[in-house]
Design an enzyme around this catalytic site. Structure first.
Site, PDB file in Angstrom:
ATOM      1  CE1 TYR A 271      -3.113  -2.793   0.135  1.00 47.66           C
ATOM      2  CE2 TYR A 271      -2.981  -2.760   2.736  1.00 47.66           C
ATOM      3  CZ  TYR A 271      -3.595  -3.330   1.194  1.00 47.66           C
ATOM      4  OH  TYR A 271      -4.635  -4.698   1.480  1.00 47.66           O
TER       5      TYR A 271
ATOM      6  CG  HIS B 256      -0.875  -8.787  -0.284  1.00 44.82           C
ATOM      7  ND1 HIS B 256      -0.642  -7.446  -0.357  1.00 44.82           N
ATOM      8  CD2 HIS B 256      -1.805  -8.622  -0.243  1.00 44.82           C
ATOM      9  CE1 HIS B 256      -1.135  -7.025  -0.506  1.00 44.82           C
ATOM     10  NE2 HIS B 256      -2.911  -7.266  -0.463  1.00 44.82           N
TER      11      HIS B 256
HETATM   12  P1  NAP Z   1     -14.142  -0.409   1.689  1.00 43.27           P
HETATM   13  O1  NAP Z   1     -13.150  -0.867   3.100  1.00 43.27           O
HETATM   14  O2  NAP Z   1     -14.950  -1.291   1.852  1.00 43.27           O
HETATM   15  O3  NAP Z   1     -14.204   0.434   1.143  1.00 43.27           O
HETATM   16  C1  NAP Z   1     -13.747   2.022   1.374  1.00 43.27           C
HETATM   17  C2  NAP Z   1     -14.097   3.361   1.216  1.00 43.27           C
HETATM   18  O4  NAP Z   1     -15.094   3.572   1.669  1.00 43.27           O
HETATM   19  C3  NAP Z   1     -13.167   4.448   0.869  1.00 43.27           C
HETATM   20  O5  NAP Z   1     -13.555   5.080  -0.017  1.00 43.27           O
HETATM   21  C4  NAP Z   1     -14.160   5.196   2.041  1.00 43.27           C
HETATM   22  O6  NAP Z   1     -14.247   6.566   1.822  1.00 43.27           O
HETATM   23  C5  NAP Z   1     -15.541   4.813   1.866  1.00 43.27           C
HETATM   24  N1  NAP Z   1     -16.276   4.316   3.490  1.00 43.27           N
HETATM   25  C6  NAP Z   1     -15.662   3.836   4.438  1.00 43.27           C
HETATM   26  N2  NAP Z   1     -16.344   3.898   5.900  1.00 43.27           N
HETATM   27  C7  NAP Z   1     -17.607   4.959   4.740  1.00 43.27           C
HETATM   28  C8  NAP Z   1     -18.868   5.320   5.390  1.00 43.27           C
HETATM   29  N3  NAP Z   1     -19.078   4.791   6.560  1.00 43.27           N
HETATM   30  N4  NAP Z   1     -19.406   5.383   4.911  1.00 43.27           N
HETATM   31  C9  NAP Z   1     -19.560   5.860   2.812  1.00 43.27           C
HETATM   32  N5  NAP Z   1     -18.208   4.958   2.088  1.00 43.27           N
HETATM   33  C10 NAP Z   1     -17.699   4.521   3.711  1.00 43.27           C
HETATM   34  O7  NAP Z   1     -12.677  -1.396   1.157  1.00 43.27           O
HETATM   35  P2  NAP Z   1     -11.246  -1.378   1.135  1.00 43.27           P
HETATM   36  O8  NAP Z   1     -10.214   0.026   1.471  1.00 43.27           O
HETATM   37  O9  NAP Z   1     -10.939  -1.922  -0.096  1.00 43.27           O
HETATM   38  O10 NAP Z   1     -11.198  -2.381   1.972  1.00 43.27           O
HETATM   39  C11 NAP Z   1     -10.587  -1.995   3.234  1.00 43.27           C
HETATM   40  C12 NAP Z   1      -9.743  -2.915   3.589  1.00 43.27           C
HETATM   41  O11 NAP Z   1      -9.104  -3.965   3.651  1.00 43.27           O
HETATM   42  C13 NAP Z   1      -7.925  -2.112   2.666  1.00 43.27           C
HETATM   43  O12 NAP Z   1      -7.962  -1.042   3.367  1.00 43.27           O
HETATM   44  C14 NAP Z   1      -6.765  -3.161   2.725  1.00 43.27           C
HETATM   45  O13 NAP Z   1      -6.868  -2.997   4.257  1.00 43.27           O
HETATM   46  C15 NAP Z   1      -7.824  -4.447   3.357  1.00 43.27           C
HETATM   47  N6  NAP Z   1      -8.383  -5.187   1.742  1.00 43.27           N
HETATM   48  C16 NAP Z   1      -7.229  -6.210   1.584  1.00 43.27           C
HETATM   49  C17 NAP Z   1      -6.598  -6.834   0.198  1.00 43.27           C
HETATM   50  C18 NAP Z   1      -5.938  -7.831  -0.188  1.00 43.27           C
HETATM   51  O14 NAP Z   1      -6.122  -8.377  -1.258  1.00 43.27           O
HETATM   52  N7  NAP Z   1      -6.141  -8.149   1.208  1.00 43.27           N
HETATM   53  C19 NAP Z   1      -7.449  -6.131  -0.766  1.00 43.27           C
HETATM   54  C20 NAP Z   1      -8.310  -4.964  -0.737  1.00 43.27           C
HETATM   55  C21 NAP Z   1      -8.355  -4.059   0.661  1.00 43.27           C
HETATM   56  P3  NAP Z   1     -13.272   7.256   3.140  1.00 43.27           P
HETATM   57  O15 NAP Z   1     -12.163   7.289   3.556  1.00 43.27           O
HETATM   58  O16 NAP Z   1     -13.263   8.892   2.074  1.00 43.27           O
HETATM   59  O17 NAP Z   1     -14.486   7.253   4.109  1.00 43.27           O
END
Ligand code: NAP
Length: 278
Positions: free
Chosen positions: A55, A113
């Site tokens: 990241y 990962h």
């Molecule tokens: P997510 O958590 O599903 O969505 C993040 C998005 O949602 C951001 O744009 C955030 O914007 C917004 N958000 C958060 N809370 C909200 C709410 N209450 N209302 C409206 N919008 C909201 O997606 P993600 O970041 O892909 O997944 C979460 C975490 O999982 C990642 O950050 C990472 O640590 C991990 N991940 C791991 C892998 C893997 O391959 N292992 C892949 C993807 C993700 P704001 O920041 O502006 O609030």
């Protein structure tokens, strides 16, 4: 009410709701805000932080390092090694680099990962070495489908692999067919990434309607559902208000009737589906 902690198969306790960090550490101008947001989350109990060397090319780990400074003992810290670093020596090197950026001397959980060119046998040997040296408290994998988990088990006869972090949310339920039951049998929890489907899910009219009926937000409903499945969602937000909103998902009890209604709007799988990946 969903529990706030679970005990992993190695006896270590882990929070059931965390903070993601993908896309953090990419902009110098956002850094202060991202640190403050993570710290706010920690202050209100979201002490599980998920990051990765990938990241922001290490930038997210640096943000996390600053956010947890002075409160490391309260944090359950998860990071990940990239598959192209996941050789015996490469894993250890990547791990040491992550520690420097995170300004800590241990991780609570270290994940592969996703699967790459190095054998699982070699990567697991490196992870086990780190665990036995006390540098990581536990390790696991990410983006592993059922066949990957079955293969992983061959190289992990003592059952040290403690978690599989995969994409899981109401809009992507394929893993309920085979992967979740397989993991449940072995007490390997699912850490649910992209629990809001990167906001895509929040625009679903069905989700919005049910959330309105319950006087909660769509994000809270999506997260609460994941908690009711016994999984560990790690929503990412850089906004203090949205982090508070997400934290409240811990205090929501969904009735059987609501869970059935969610099944009608977001049907569970009826056959094996390939693992969804972002
Ligand atoms: P997510 O958590 O599903 O969505 C993040 C998005 O949602 C951001 O744009 C955030 O914007 C917004 N958000 C958060 N809370 C909200 C709410 N209450 N209302 C409206 N919008 C909201 O997606 P993600 O970041 O892909 O997944 C979460 C975490 O999982 C990642 O950050 C990472 O640590 C991990 N991940 C791991 C892998 C893997 O391959 N292992 C892949 C993807 C993700 P704001 O920041 O502006 O609030």
């Amino acid at each position: 009410m969903p529990t706030h902690t679970i005990t992993l198969r190695n006896g270590i306790e882990m929070p059931t709701l965390g903070q993601g960090t993908w896309f953090m550490g990419e902009s110098f101008f956002e850094k202060k805000n991202e640190i403050a947001a993570l710290q706010h989350g920690i202050d209100i109990g979201l002490t599980l932080i998920d990051t990765a060397e990938m990241y922001g090319n290490g930038g997210a780990e640096k943000v996390v390092g600053e956010a947890i400074a002075g409160r490391r003992d309260k944090i359950f810290l998860v990071s990940k090694v990239l598959p192209n670093h996941a050789s015996l020596r490469g894993t250890v090197r990547a791990f040491e680099d992550s520690l420097k950026r995170l300004k800590t001397d241990y991780l609570d959980m270290y994940l592969l990962h996703w699967r790459g060119g190095y054998s699982l046998e070699e990567t697991f040997e490196a992870l086990e070495k780190l665990r036995q040296e006390g540098k990581i408290r536990s390790w696991g994998v990410s983006n592993f489908d059922t066949d990957d988990m079955q293969e992983a088990e061959e190289y992990d006869p003592d059952g040290n692999c403690c978690i599989n972090q995969v994409l899981y949310n109401l809009g992507s339920r394929g893993i309920e067919w085979a992967l979740i039951p397989w993991q449940k049998k072995r007490n390997i929890p699912v850490m649910a990434y992209s629990p809001l489907y990167q906001t895509r899910l929040l625009r679903s009219s069905g989700l919005v309607r049910i959330a309105q009926e319950l006087s909660i937000t769509p994000a809270q409903l999506a997260l609460s559902w994941l908690l009711h499945q016994g999984t560990v969602p790690i929503p990412k937000s850089s906004n203090a208000q949205r982090i508070e909103e997400n934290r409240k998902a811990w205090d929501i009890e969904l009735s059987q009737e609501v869970l059935r209604e969610l099944d009608r709007v977001f049907p569970p799988p009826t056959h094996k589906m390939p693992l969804d990946i972002l």
